[in-house]
Design a protein around this motif. Sequence first.
Motif, short mmCIF file in Angstrom:
data_model
loop_
_atom_site.label_atom_id
_atom_site.label_comp_id
_atom_site.label_asym_id
_atom_site.label_seq_id
_atom_site.Cartn_x
_atom_site.Cartn_y
_atom_site.Cartn_z
N LYS A 36 0.83 -1.21 0.00
CA LYS A 36 0.00 0.00 0.00
C LYS A 36 0.86 1.26 0.00
CE LYS A 36 -4.15 -1.87 2.21
NZ LYS A 36 -5.02 -1.83 3.43
N ALA A 37 1.93 1.24 0.82
CA ALA A 37 2.82 2.40 0.87
C ALA A 37 3.47 2.66 -0.49
CB ALA A 37 3.89 2.18 1.94
N ALA A 38 3.83 1.59 -1.16
CA ALA A 38 4.44 1.74 -2.49
C ALA A 38 3.44 2.28 -3.50
CB ALA A 38 5.01 0.40 -2.94
N MET A 39 2.20 1.83 -3.39
CA MET A 39 1.17 2.25 -4.35
C MET A 39 0.78 3.72 -4.16
SD MET A 39 0.39 -0.19 -6.44
CE MET A 39 -1.22 0.33 -7.04
N ARG A 40 0.64 4.14 -2.92
CA ARG A 40 0.21 5.52 -2.70
C ARG A 40 1.36 6.51 -2.71
NH1 ARG A 40 -1.12 4.29 3.61
NH2 ARG A 40 0.92 4.82 4.48
N GLY A 41 2.58 6.02 -2.62
CA GLY A 41 3.75 6.90 -2.69
C GLY A 41 3.99 7.69 -1.43
N GLU A 42 3.52 7.20 -0.30
CA GLU A 42 3.72 7.89 0.97
C GLU A 42 4.40 6.95 1.96
OE1 GLU A 42 -0.05 9.18 2.34
OE2 GLU A 42 -0.27 10.77 0.82
N PRO A 43 5.23 7.49 2.83
CA PRO A 43 5.87 6.63 3.82
C PRO A 43 4.86 6.08 4.82
CG PRO A 43 6.60 8.92 4.03
CD PRO A 43 5.67 8.88 2.89
N ILE A 44 5.22 4.96 5.42
CA ILE A 44 4.36 4.35 6.44
C ILE A 44 4.43 5.19 7.71
CG2 ILE A 44 4.01 2.30 7.86
CD1 ILE A 44 5.20 0.67 5.55
N THR A 45 3.27 5.46 8.27
CA THR A 45 3.21 6.28 9.48
C THR A 45 3.32 5.41 10.73
OG1 THR A 45 0.80 6.13 9.60
CG2 THR A 45 1.74 7.93 8.27
N LEU A 46 3.53 6.08 11.86
CA LEU A 46 3.63 5.38 13.14
C LEU A 46 2.33 4.64 13.47
CD1 LEU A 46 5.07 4.72 15.78
CD2 LEU A 46 4.28 6.93 16.67
N ASP A 47 1.20 5.29 13.20
CA ASP A 47 -0.09 4.66 13.51
C ASP A 47 -0.30 3.38 12.72
OD1 ASP A 47 -0.62 6.70 15.26
OD2 ASP A 47 -1.73 7.92 13.79
N GLU A 48 0.22 3.35 11.50
CA GLU A 48 0.06 2.16 10.67
C GLU A 48 1.02 1.06 11.08
OE1 GLU A 48 -1.28 3.99 6.35
OE2 GLU A 48 0.83 4.16 6.95
N ALA A 49 2.25 1.44 11.38
CA ALA A 49 3.29 0.45 11.63
C ALA A 49 3.23 -0.14 13.03
CB ALA A 49 4.66 1.06 11.38
N GLU A 50 2.83 0.65 14.00
CA GLU A 50 2.93 0.23 15.40
C GLU A 50 2.19 -1.08 15.70
OE1 GLU A 50 2.60 2.15 19.88
OE2 GLU A 50 1.60 3.12 18.20
N PRO A 51 0.95 -1.27 15.24
CA PRO A 51 0.26 -2.52 15.57
C PRO A 51 0.97 -3.76 15.04
CG PRO A 51 -1.28 -0.88 14.72
CD PRO A 51 0.08 -0.34 14.49
N ILE A 52 1.47 -3.69 13.79
CA ILE A 52 2.12 -4.86 13.19
C ILE A 52 3.47 -5.11 13.85
CG2 ILE A 52 3.07 -5.80 11.05
CD1 ILE A 52 0.97 -4.27 9.52
N ILE A 53 4.23 -4.04 14.09
CA ILE A 53 5.53 -4.20 14.74
C ILE A 53 5.37 -4.81 16.13
CG2 ILE A 53 7.52 -2.97 15.69
CD1 ILE A 53 7.31 -1.01 13.35
#
Length: 535
Positions: free
Chosen positions: A120-137
């Motif tokens: 998704k990050a690659a498709m939209r061209g935006e970096p992954i945010t903390l809110d998105e990454a934190e649950p998976i990490i």
Amino acid sequence: MRRRAADFRRPVRRRFSCWIWALLGLFSIAGLVLFVVQHNHHEDRVDQTVLEKSARTEQVERESLNITKEILSVNSFSRQLAEQMTLAKAYVIIAKEHNNLQLAWELSKKIRSCQLLLSKAAMRGEPITLDEAEPIISSLSSLIFTAQDAHYDIATTIMTMKSHIQALEERANAATVQSTLFGQLVAESLPKNLHCLKTKLAVDWTKSMPLQDLATESRNSPRLVDNNLYHFCIFSDNVLATSVVVNSTISNADHPKQIVFHIVTNGITYGAMQAWFLKNDFKGSTIEVQNIEEFSWLNASYSPVVKQLLDAESQAFYFGEYQDLRIEPKMRNPKYLSLLNHLRFYIPEIYPQLEKIVFLDDDVVVQKDLTPLFSLDLHGNVNGAVETCLEAFHRYYKYLNFSNPIISSKFDPQACGWAFGMNAFDLIAWRKADVTARYHYWQEQNADRTLWKLGTLPPALLAFYGLTEPLDRRWHVLGLGYDTNIDNRLIESAAVIHFNGNMKPWLKLAISRYKPIWERYVNHSHPYIQDCAAS
């Protein structure tokens, strides 16, 4: 007091009325208000333009985001996710090996979530945010800690991955060896059409007494020992390949009637070879066919190579049930057991009355007149050959064991190798230098196969050391049996092209680009060739 005359009186001052002054004040206030409003409107337009430019810049920056750089960035969430995903994949393998399928399933699920977020990050061209990454990490970290608690520590992970890598390497190596072995088997096998041709010719030879009588008469031809003619020799058990060599040589010769071919074959092929060359016309050239089994002088007491080939250890090396897989399959090619392959070292003994001769392999095609080879000045050397040291792997050290002092003390490891397959031999110089005795010496030294592996070129490099005259490269171009990228200009300029390698032109695995050159000299109108091709 006297009053002034009317002409000399002061003019009476006239004053503006109050309503005029009020009107002027109103206009002034209105102008001031208009100025302020216009100024504010201009600033709003400038601000709007700046905002639009800023928005466009942010959009361009967003579109130009490189996800690969993002993953490589030390501080990015993408990198953290990628690293955790790699570690999780390793633990999936370990968990499955320990039959912990639940943990493996949970890890796989989180890995898929991680992959989806990165996509998704690659498709939209935006970096992954903390809110998105934190649950998976957080969830992946928890599962990795669970795996570590189950004794899947980093040492276990490394050992497991190493074992998997080793297993994959072994499978790849086994597949490579198997592929090479199958290719070698195909190269060694006799195609059905060639076997058919040999059988038909052998039947003709057996049934036809006139052919046998003609062969007996031709043995006494004075042309066979006439040094004013041009003599060529071929040692082969392949009738069709030998025919192509002969046919291409005389087709490109200026004076084919002055050419003499000396062919030596084995007992099985002798009748077929005689029948072919006696029943077909080759532009008046003289062709002699001999049977190697009639060379009674070539025995184990005289030739070390004969003794070695009859040795039980050598037989086990080639045909034993238990073979060392570390040895290259090509090194077990049965051609190395064939004396025909070693006859090139006994040319002066086979033709004691000849002074010069050109040796040709049965996998060459001649494209130019070769008779000028007989007038070349070899400067007292025995062997005229094309050097092959344009590539580093054709130096002496690639063929011989220079860790052995008997080799390192007598030879230069950087000496240039040369090619067998088209060689001009001065037999007078050969006999004077006693090259055959030198060959025998080195064969005896290599009885345990420690100086070189197998083949005829390594002992030839030793026996002809210091006795080889380099020829122009265009006399002999090699590689058409394995190299698909030879320059067409080089092939066209070559006097002899050599199909050395496994992809022989008479096999189905031949390189299609070169095969027509060989096919050009096959007599496709011959009924036997037509019948065998259709069978």
